[in-house]
Each structure stands twice: as structure tokens, then as C-alpha cells.
Design an enzyme around this catalytic site. Structure first.
Site, PDB file in Angstrom:
ATOM      1  N   HIS A   1       3.105  -8.611  36.756  1.00  0.00           N
ATOM      2  CA  HIS A   1       4.550  -8.771  36.537  1.00  0.00           C
ATOM      3  C   HIS A   1       4.870 -10.197  36.076  1.00  0.00           C
ATOM      4  CE1 HIS A   1       4.800  -5.047  38.921  1.00  0.00           C
ATOM      5  NE2 HIS A   1       3.983  -5.659  39.747  1.00  0.00           N
TER       6      HIS A   1
ATOM      7  N   SER B   1       7.566 -27.259  13.673  1.00  0.00           N
ATOM      8  CA  SER B   1       9.009 -27.085  13.552  1.00  0.00           C
ATOM      9  C   SER B   1       9.546 -28.111  12.557  1.00  0.00           C
ATOM     10  CB  SER B   1       9.694 -27.277  14.914  1.00  0.00           C
ATOM     11  OG  SER B   1      11.094 -27.383  14.773  1.00  0.00           O
TER      12      SER B   1
END
Length: 478
Positions: free
Chosen positions: A155, A285
Site C-alpha cells: 500500500h 526542467s
């Protein structure tokens, strides 16, 4: 792609992602060259079966299988509004001795459908080789890091430790399952064969004066010439469209495996435990110079989504074919099938590149694990307390309260002091020194290193040995 700007749309798969090897399989030269090879195989088999096919016709056809004038083909197609008839006339121009016997007894599906199946075979074989290359790269990574303890997650919450190599075997196993599926698809793939307009072979039966055995022999000879052991037992005008459905479902399975691996790498990149290849001049970026995004893994996920979605197209086509055939399959096939193969090729080229260049940051891996190690030792405390005669349920509740309180303190920026709390609980009967021994990472990974060794030796190496001559990785284009 030309450096000049153009006002014509360029498919991103061709412009940016797919390898030249895969693109060639779906290029006009391969497709129309295969049409000509099918016409040649049919004429040769008909001549061998006793039909009056001139030797010069065969020679001229064989001499003009390639170098097709696509501009001339387009002019013919504008006249006839039929692509197969355009190429029959074009081939007749190149091989005039064969003009009278070209396409004898056949329908358009003879060249169209059989070529589709040949493209499936060639493209799926290349996909198989790409999957093997990815498995090979991942197996090296798994072996190198077979025993490096790392925090495992369920999870995406901290669970019991595993090893970096063991986690990689989960990715490999997915690809091995894909490889089994690919092998099955290839070994069961057949030609449509020589069937005529509605699959009854009536035209060929007429050519051979009602001799059924000669019709069967003709079809077998054509299949052999094209490298197939046989054809589908019965067809309408087309081969069963469930074949396309099955093959694209297989590609969707490959895409799912690659996407699962890439998603894991993206998560681990966020944790700074893993890094995908990052070139010296690469920019992460345009605004944030420090960024180092896992762009290759992100692209795998993006393109995989396209392949998985494309698998629905042939399923709808197979479900809506009317009687012996309807033409609403054609345009969809032209879009879905090449896209699915080229996108899968792009995914696997990236997957191999990423797997071969994965970098582990052991210090970060150890630090992330160390934060949670005290919690990891609690199962061993529970087992020890119970083995010493304690009440398992009471011990479970005490450990639960201690761990939740320690976790709460940590979220508030304080020391969790879990070991101190557990050692101070006399009911649990474990000292601080014993807790430190229980929390050694190597003791908490179970049989993970041995599982990696067994898996690589028993499952992976035989596959890599079987495919040691397959094509290797291709260059990542962008």
C-alpha cells in the site's frame, strides 16, 4: 525527420520513439513487397500443380519483388479506388509476362490478410527479442543487488524488508510470463491460406477441375513458401479477427509489465533510492535546473497506456464482424495494429535502456530502512514473547500501543524511542541489546537473496541461453 518545419502531421511513434527495425515491418516497402511475394508463391505453386503459368512470368515476378513505384501505385489507386487492383496492375507493368495470371483465383484478402499475418509474425518476433533484452538487463541488476536490504512496501506503506535484487525479480517474472504468452502466439500463428472470396475455395476448385487434393496441395505449398506450417482450418473471406484480438492482448500484457516496473522506479526515484539513466547534458526542467525527473520511466507509463487502450480495438472488431466479413475492420486495423506494435517496441527499447542503467543509492536505501527498522523487529518480538510462554494476544496489543505511540512521536518531530519502550515493558521480556540484534537488516530479509539466486539460475538463465542469438537493445531516440 527533416529539420525544416512542415505543415504535414508526423506520427510521434515514427518521429520520436519506434526503432527502425519495427518501423520497417509496417512500412510500404515491406507490405507491398510481401504482396508481390505472395503473388509469386501462388504462381509458383500453381505452376508446380500443373497450371499453365509461363516460366518467364515466374522469372519476371521474382526479378521485380522490390523497388516498387509508390507514386505510380497511387495513380492507379485513384483510378480504380482499390488498392489491391492498383498493385496488380503495377506488378503487371513490371512483369508483363505474368500480367495474365497474376492473382489467379485469389481475392484481395489473399494478399491483404496473409500479409497482415506475416507482419504479425515478424513484429511479434521482434517484440519477443526486446522482452528478452529487458530480462537480460534486469537479471544483471537483480544479481548485483541480490542481498542489499531495502524497505519493502505494501500500500506504499512500510512493510517488512526485502532486497533490491528480490524486488527486481518481480519485474523479471512479469516479463517471463509475457514471453511465455508471446511464444504461444508465435507457435500457433497460421496463414489465412488460399481460400477465395468467401473461404470456400470455389475458384481454385474450378481451376483444378474439381480435384480437391490438388487444391489442398496448392494451399500447403503456398504456406511452406511463406514459412508457415499451415493455415487456419476454416475462414470466411478473412482470417479470424480473434487472432488480432489475441495478439494485441499479448502486447497489452507486455505494456502492463513495463508500466508496473516503470511506476515502481518512479516511486523509488522520489525516495532517491533508485535513479534511471541521466545523461551529462540532459535537462530535467526548463524552469528548475536542479530537477532530475525519471522521464524515461514516465514515457514508458504513458506509451503503455496507449497500448493497453489499443487492445480494445480488435476485440470490438472481432465482436462485430458480419457473417463471412464486413469492411469496417479495415480502417481500424490500419490504425490499431501498427500503432500497438510500434508503441510496444518503443516501450521495450526504453525498458531495456532503463534497466541497464539503473543506479542504486545504497546510502539512501540504508537510511530509509534504518528509520523503520525498530518497527520491522516487532514481529520477531511477538514470536519470541509467545515462544517464551507469553500470551500472544496480550503481547500483540502491548506492541501495537507502543508502536503507534512511537510513530505518533516521530510525526511530531520527536524521537520514537520504540526500543526503549519495548525494553521497559517487562511483560514482553526482551532487552534493548536483544532488540538491536533483532533489528539487523540482514536478519529481516528472510530468504530474499537465496530466492534471487534460485530464480535467476532455474528460471532466467535457461531463457537467456535459449535466446542468446536474439537482437539486442536499440538506441533510445529522444
Amino acid at each position: 525527420m527533416s529539420a525544416e518545419a512542415t505543415d504535414r502531421y508526423t506520427h510521434p511513434l515514427s518521429a520520436r520513439y519506434v526503432s527502425g527495425a519495427m518501423e520497417r515491418i509496417f512500412a510500404p516497402a515491406f507490405r507491398f513487397g510481401t504482396w508481390r511475394r505472395l503473388w509469386l508463391a501462388l504462381a509458383e505453386a500453381q505452376r508446380d500443380a500443373g497450371l499453365d503459368i509461363p516460366a518467364e512470368a515466374i522469372a519476371q515476378m521474382r526479378a521485380n519483388l522490390d523497388g516498387i513505384d509508390l507514386d505510380a501505385a497511387a495513380r492507379y489507386e485513384r483510378r480504380f479506388r482499390h488498392d489491391v487492383m492498383a498493385h496488380i496492375h503495377l506488378f503487371g507493368d513490371a512483369a508483363p509476362a505474368a500480367r495474365a495470371v497474376l492473382h489467379l483465383g485469389a481475392t484481395s484478402a489473399f494478399v491483404g490478410d496473409n500479409t497482415d499475418l506475416i507482419q504479425h509474425r515478424e513484429a511479434m518476433t521482434l517484440v519477443r527479442d526486446r522482452v528478452v533484452a529487458t530480462i537480460r538487463a534486469l537479471s544483471r541488476f537483480a544479481e548485483e543487488h541480490r542481498a542489499l536490504p531495502t524497505l519493502a512496501y505494501t500500500h506504499f506503506q512500510p512493510a517488512q524488508p526485502t532486497t533490491v535484487g528480490k524486488r527486481a525479480t518481480l519485474w523479471i517474472q512479469d516479463f517471463l510470463l509475457d514471453l511465455e504468452e508471446i511464444e504461444h502466439r508465435l507457435v500457433t500463428l497460421r496463414l489465412r491460406g488460399v481460400r477465395g472470396t468467401t473461404g470456400t475455395q470455389a475458384s481454385f476448385l474450378q481451376l483444378f477441375d474439381g480435384d480437391h487434393a490438388r487444391v489442398d496441395a496448392l494451399e500447403e505449398a503456398v504456406c511452406r513458401r511463406l514459412g508457415f506450417e499451415g493455415c487456419y482450418p476454416v475462414t470466411g473471406q478473412t482470417y479470424p479477427r480473434k487472432v488480432d484480438q489475441a495478439l494485441l492482448s499479448t502486447l497489452a500484457g507486455v505494456a502492463a509489465s513495463a508500466s508496473k516496473m516503470a511506476h515502481d522506479i518512479r516511486l523509488l526515484s522520489h525516495l532517491r533510492e533508485l535513479e534511471e539513466p541521466f545523461e551529462t547534458k540532459q535537462v530535467g526542467s526548463s524552469a528548475m535546473p536542479y530537477k532530475r525527473n525519471p522521464m524515461r520511466s514516465e514515457r514508458i507509463c504513458a506509451v503503455a497506456r496507449h497500448v493497453i487502450a489499443l487492445a480494445a480495438d480488435p476485440a470490438h472488431t472481432a465482436a462485430t464482424q458480419w457473417l463471412e466479413r464486413t469492411l469496417d475492420d479495415s480502417a481500424n486495423k490500419r490504425l490499431a495494429i501498427p500503432d500497438a506494435y510500434m508503441a510496444t517496441d518503443a516501450i521495450l527499447v526504453l525498458a531495456t535502456n532503463v534497466a541497464a542503467g539503473l543506479r542504486v543509492n545504497p546510502g539512501v536505501v540504508a537510511a530509509n530502512l534504518a528509520v523503520h527498522l525498530p518497527f520491522m523487529a516487532m514481529e520477531a518480538v511477538l514470536m519470541g514473547t509467545t515462544a517464551a510462554g507469553g500470551d500472544r494476544q496480550d503481547a500483540h496489543e502491548r506492541i501495537r500501543r507502543h508502536t503507534l505511540d512511537a510513530a505518533r512521536r516521530m510525526t511530531e518531530g520527536e524521537e520514537g524511542e520504540l526500543f526503549a519502550r519495548i525494553a521497559a515493558d517487562e511483560t514482553l521480556g526482551v532487552s534493548a541489546e536483544e532488540l538491536e540484534k533483532l533489528a539487523r537488516p540482514g536478519k529481516l530479509v528472510g530468504r530474499a537473496p537465496e530466492q534471487v539466486d534460485g530464480f535467476l539460475n532455474d528460471r532466467v538463465r535457461p531463457v537467456l541461453e535459449r535466446y542468446r542469438e536474439t537482437r539486442g537493445a536499440a538506441e533510445v531516440r529522444v
